[in-house]
Motif scaffolding. Structure first.
Motif, PDB file in Angstrom:
ATOM      1  N   GLU A  91     -27.346  -4.102 -15.415  1.00  0.00           N
ATOM      2  CA  GLU A  91     -26.522  -4.244 -14.214  1.00  0.00           C
ATOM      3  C   GLU A  91     -26.847  -5.520 -13.439  1.00  0.00           C
ATOM      4  OE1 GLU A  91     -27.098  -0.667 -12.003  1.00  0.00           O
ATOM      5  OE2 GLU A  91     -26.247   0.591 -13.578  1.00  0.00           O
ATOM      6  N   GLN A  92     -27.803  -6.320 -13.899  1.00  0.00           N
ATOM      7  CA  GLN A  92     -28.239  -7.500 -13.151  1.00  0.00           C
ATOM      8  C   GLN A  92     -27.881  -8.824 -13.831  1.00  0.00           C
ATOM      9  OE1 GLN A  92     -32.380  -6.085 -12.659  1.00  0.00           O
ATOM     10  NE2 GLN A  92     -31.980  -6.237 -10.449  1.00  0.00           N
ATOM     11  N   GLU A  93     -26.819  -8.824 -14.633  1.00  0.00           N
ATOM     12  CA  GLU A  93     -26.385 -10.072 -15.261  1.00  0.00           C
ATOM     13  C   GLU A  93     -26.090 -11.141 -14.210  1.00  0.00           C
ATOM     14  OE1 GLU A  93     -22.662 -11.848 -17.823  1.00  0.00           O
ATOM     15  OE2 GLU A  93     -23.279  -9.770 -18.236  1.00  0.00           O
ATOM     16  N   SER A  94     -25.512 -10.737 -13.082  1.00  0.00           N
ATOM     17  CA  SER A  94     -25.205 -11.711 -12.022  1.00  0.00           C
ATOM     18  C   SER A  94     -26.482 -12.362 -11.490  1.00  0.00           C
ATOM     19  CB  SER A  94     -24.427 -11.049 -10.885  1.00  0.00           C
ATOM     20  OG  SER A  94     -25.148  -9.953 -10.367  1.00  0.00           O
ATOM     21  N   HIS A  95     -27.574 -11.604 -11.423  1.00  0.00           N
ATOM     22  CA  HIS A  95     -28.853 -12.188 -11.004  1.00  0.00           C
ATOM     23  C   HIS A  95     -29.320 -13.230 -12.022  1.00  0.00           C
ATOM     24  CE1 HIS A  95     -28.852  -8.632  -8.442  1.00  0.00           C
ATOM     25  NE2 HIS A  95     -29.789  -9.220  -7.713  1.00  0.00           N
ATOM     26  N   SER A  96     -29.162 -12.907 -13.290  1.00  0.00           N
ATOM     27  CA  SER A  96     -29.554 -13.849 -14.332  1.00  0.00           C
ATOM     28  C   SER A  96     -28.783 -15.147 -14.193  1.00  0.00           C
ATOM     29  CB  SER A  96     -29.311 -13.234 -15.713  1.00  0.00           C
ATOM     30  OG  SER A  96     -29.593 -14.181 -16.722  1.00  0.00           O
ATOM     31  N   ARG A  97     -27.485 -15.034 -14.036  1.00  0.00           N
ATOM     32  CA  ARG A  97     -26.648 -16.230 -13.894  1.00  0.00           C
ATOM     33  C   ARG A  97     -27.023 -17.018 -12.639  1.00  0.00           C
ATOM     34  NH1 ARG A  97     -22.647 -16.409 -17.522  1.00  0.00           N
ATOM     35  NH2 ARG A  97     -22.029 -14.493 -18.590  1.00  0.00           N
ATOM     36  N   HIS A  98     -27.236 -16.307 -11.544  1.00  0.00           N
ATOM     37  CA  HIS A  98     -27.569 -16.942 -10.265  1.00  0.00           C
ATOM     38  C   HIS A  98     -28.838 -17.793 -10.379  1.00  0.00           C
ATOM     39  CE1 HIS A  98     -27.579 -17.319  -5.890  1.00  0.00           C
ATOM     40  NE2 HIS A  98     -28.876 -17.070  -5.916  1.00  0.00           N
ATOM     41  N   PHE A  99     -29.888 -17.219 -10.962  1.00  0.00           N
ATOM     42  CA  PHE A  99     -31.160 -17.926 -11.053  1.00  0.00           C
ATOM     43  C   PHE A  99     -31.246 -18.854 -12.260  1.00  0.00           C
ATOM     44  CE2 PHE A  99     -32.246 -14.268  -8.330  1.00  0.00           C
ATOM     45  CZ  PHE A  99     -32.619 -14.996  -7.214  1.00  0.00           C
ATOM     46  N   ALA A 100     -30.147 -18.903 -13.048  1.00  0.00           N
ATOM     47  CA  ALA A 100     -30.060 -19.858 -14.159  1.00  0.00           C
ATOM     48  C   ALA A 100     -29.245 -21.083 -13.750  1.00  0.00           C
ATOM     49  CB  ALA A 100     -29.429 -19.191 -15.372  1.00  0.00           C
ATOM     50  N   GLY A 101     -28.897 -21.168 -12.472  1.00  0.00           N
ATOM     51  CA  GLY A 101     -28.184 -22.341 -11.989  1.00  0.00           C
ATOM     52  C   GLY A 101     -26.693 -22.165 -11.851  1.00  0.00           C
ATOM     53  N   GLU A 102     -26.184 -20.925 -11.992  1.00  0.00           N
ATOM     54  CA  GLU A 102     -24.774 -20.628 -11.754  1.00  0.00           C
ATOM     55  C   GLU A 102     -24.688 -19.781 -10.491  1.00  0.00           C
ATOM     56  OE1 GLU A 102     -22.793 -18.695 -15.039  1.00  0.00           O
ATOM     57  OE2 GLU A 102     -23.990 -19.814 -16.491  1.00  0.00           O
TER      58      GLU A 102
END
Length: 175
Positions: A91-102
């Motif tokens: 459920e935290q894909e958005s966190h991954s993207r956020h902290f990957a520079g997106e």
């Protein structure tokens, strides 16, 4: 089980001639979990997405993260004695993207402080969370392996976020 020999033509060229793009694709065939590495707190907080994380040892309890020399996190971890690792749930894909520079403009990540460990915060609702003290740093090509002694951890019972072949995925949670 049938085994067959690989012809030299089937293998990649020697180390000096490796096709970097194909090597990256080949390495992407290994499914990994996704973590957010964090260090500092408040205005000094820095966090980044990574999938180069592993258990180093149970006795003593050690974890390892690999961070590229060009990443801002590299400089932070070279100066810091403490860091956190938050293992992301599906459920935290958005966190991954956020902290990957997106940047995800709508996302307001919630970090929790670790009691008694100033300088370590961990993502709220992460699948597993580790607070660690840097005990060693090992150069590894264009990365550094940061070895951390686990000082505290917590875990939840959710399905993990998985990264495979350059894409996010999930796995069915078995009970």
């Amino acid at each position: 089980m049938h085994a067959s020999a690989l012809r030299k033509a089937d293998l990649a060229a020697s180390a000096g001639e490796l096709d970097e793009r194909r090597l990256r694709t080949a390495l992407g065939r290994f499914a990994t979990g996704v973590v957010v590495i964090s260090t500092g707190t408040g205005d000094e907080l820095h966090a980044m997405t990574a999938n180069a994380f592993m258990s180093g040892s149970l006795k003593p309890p050690l974890i390892v993260v690999s961070v590229g020399h060009r990443a801002r996190m590299h400089e932070c971890l070279m100066r810091s004695d403490l860091f956190g690792v938050s293992v992301l749930s599906e459920e935290q894909e958005s966190h991954s993207r956020h902290f990957a520079g997106e940047p995800q403009a709508w996302l307001a990540p919630r970090f929790m402080e670790v009691e008694g460990l100033a300088g370590v915060v961990l993502l709220h609702r992460a699948l597993a969370r580790f607070a660690a003290r840097v005990v060693d740093r090992h150069p590894c090509g264009d990365h550094t392996l940061f070895v951390g002694e686990v000082l505290s951890f917590s875990l939840e019972e959710d399905a993990p976020l998985v990264f495979y072949g350059g894409r996010y995925a999930s796995v069915a949670q078995g009970h």
